[in-house]
Design an enzyme around this catalytic site. Structure first.
Site, PDB file in Angstrom:
ATOM      1  N   ASP A   1       5.847  -4.019   7.172  1.00 32.58           N
ATOM      2  CA  ASP A   1       5.961  -5.014   8.243  1.00 32.58           C
ATOM      3  C   ASP A   1       6.711  -4.493   9.470  1.00 32.58           C
ATOM      4  O   ASP A   1       7.508  -5.211  10.084  1.00 32.58           O
ATOM      5  CB  ASP A   1       6.630  -6.304   7.716  1.00 32.58           C
TER       6      ASP A   1
ATOM      7  N   LEU B   1       0.840  -1.207   0.000  1.00 36.59           N
ATOM      8  CA  LEU B   1       0.000   0.000   0.000  1.00 36.59           C
ATOM      9  C   LEU B   1       0.871   1.252   0.000  1.00 36.59           C
ATOM     10  O   LEU B   1       1.947   1.273   0.602  1.00 36.59           O
ATOM     11  CB  LEU B   1      -0.908  -0.029   1.236  1.00 36.59           C
TER      12      LEU B   1
ATOM     13  N   HIS C   1       1.060 -10.854  10.127  1.00 37.83           N
ATOM     14  CA  HIS C   1       2.244 -11.245   9.369  1.00 37.83           C
ATOM     15  C   HIS C   1       2.778 -12.566   9.928  1.00 37.83           C
ATOM     16  O   HIS C   1       2.869 -12.725  11.153  1.00 37.83           O
ATOM     17  CB  HIS C   1       3.313 -10.146   9.469  1.00 37.83           C
TER      18      HIS C   1
HETATM   19  C1  GRF Z   1      -1.271 -15.550   6.242  1.00 38.36           C
HETATM   20  O1  GRF Z   1      -0.188 -16.371   6.548  1.00 38.36           O
HETATM   21  C2  GRF Z   1      -1.029 -14.148   6.684  1.00 38.36           C
HETATM   22  O2  GRF Z   1      -0.238 -14.057   7.828  1.00 38.36           O
HETATM   23  C3  GRF Z   1      -0.283 -13.569   5.503  1.00 38.36           C
HETATM   24  O3  GRF Z   1      -0.864 -14.148   4.376  1.00 38.36           O
HETATM   25  C4  GRF Z   1      -1.451 -15.388   4.730  1.00 38.36           C
HETATM   26  C5  GRF Z   1      -2.883 -15.294   4.337  1.00 38.36           C
HETATM   27  O4  GRF Z   1      -3.591 -16.483   4.547  1.00 38.36           O
HETATM   28  N1  GRF Z   1      -0.333 -12.130   5.535  1.00 38.36           N
HETATM   29  P1  GRF Z   1      -5.165 -16.498   4.501  1.00 38.36           P
HETATM   30  O5  GRF Z   1      -5.591 -15.878   3.178  1.00 38.36           O
HETATM   31  O6  GRF Z   1      -5.663 -15.721   5.664  1.00 38.36           O
HETATM   32  O7  GRF Z   1      -5.538 -17.943   4.573  1.00 38.36           O
END
Ligand code: GRF
Length: 212
Positions: free
Chosen positions: A141, A89, A105
């Site tokens: 992050d 973003l 994350h």
């Molecule tokens: C997760 O591991 C989240 O931490 C990361 O992307 C992945 C998304 O998984 N940002 P989901 O679409 O929620 O199953």
């Protein structure tokens, strides 16, 4: 009651965990940048309004983010929850929602920002890995941490087994973090750190049962 919108790009398992958690807030919409995001179907089946703002329809990040913001603002949410939303973003977008934009994350930030977190953790031989829910800042992050969960890295772990163990924790801590937000338990102090009222402490962490 607070309201949230959830942004996804794919399977949406974190979004599903949020929906199943019966949080004390209104889930105003699930928005995706991909028409074929699997999570959209789940949201629709649960009676949640969905919207798609496809990044392919915009020539640059700024115009995509402007369109995304317009769609989000149409739902007037208190919080915007990124749940596997795979777009970087713009600074303008992030600043517009500062203190309202939350991300999950799959690493113990500030370690392993960016992609391929599980493979990098395995490569480095770390013994503890995990996940982080944080407020989003323009620094990728790196925002103020709301909650983290740690898992042990086992000697026979593969990227897949480690990712699965971390994902279980994601599904546990993301609903907890959003619950705190919606109950007004969380505040950002003057140093940009998260204060959790109920526990009167500056940060909160959950260690996975295997490590307790
Ligand atoms: C997760 O591991 C989240 O931490 C990361 O992307 C992945 C998304 O998984 N940002 P989901 O679409 O929620 O199953």
């Amino acid at each position: 009651m607070k309201s949230i919108v959830i942004l996804i790009s794919g399977r949406g398992s974190n979004m599903q965990a949020l929906l199943k958690a019966k949080l004390p807030c209104r889930i105003a919409a699930v928005i995706s940048n991909k028409t074929d995001a699997e999570g959209l179907e789940f949201a629709r089946k649960h009676g949640i309004q969905t919207a798609v703002v496809s990044h392919r329809d915009y020539s640059d990040r700024a115009s995509f983010d402007a369109a995304l913001a317009q769609t989000i603002d149409g739902f007037q949410p208190d919080y915007v929850i990124l749940a596997g939303f795979m777009r970087i973003l713009t600074e303008g977008f992030v600043k517009r929602y500062y203190g309202k934009l939350v991300n999950i994350h799959p690493s113990l930030l500030p370690a392993y920002g960016g992609l391929d977190t599980h493979a990098r953790a395995l490569h480095d031989g770390v013994k503890i890995h995990g996940c982080t829910v944080h407020f989003v800042t323009p620094d990728l992050d790196h925002g103020p941490i709301i909650i983290q969960a740690a898992v042990p890295v086992l000697s026979h772990d593969t990227e897949k087994t480690l990712a699965a163990r971390v994902l279980n924790e994601e599904h546990r801590i993301y609903p907890q973090a959003i619950r705190w937000l919606c109950e007004n338990q969380i505040e950002l102090d003057a140093n940009g750190r998260v204060v959790l009222h109920r526990h009167k402490q500056s940060a909160h962490s959950l260690i996975s049962p295997g490590l307790e």
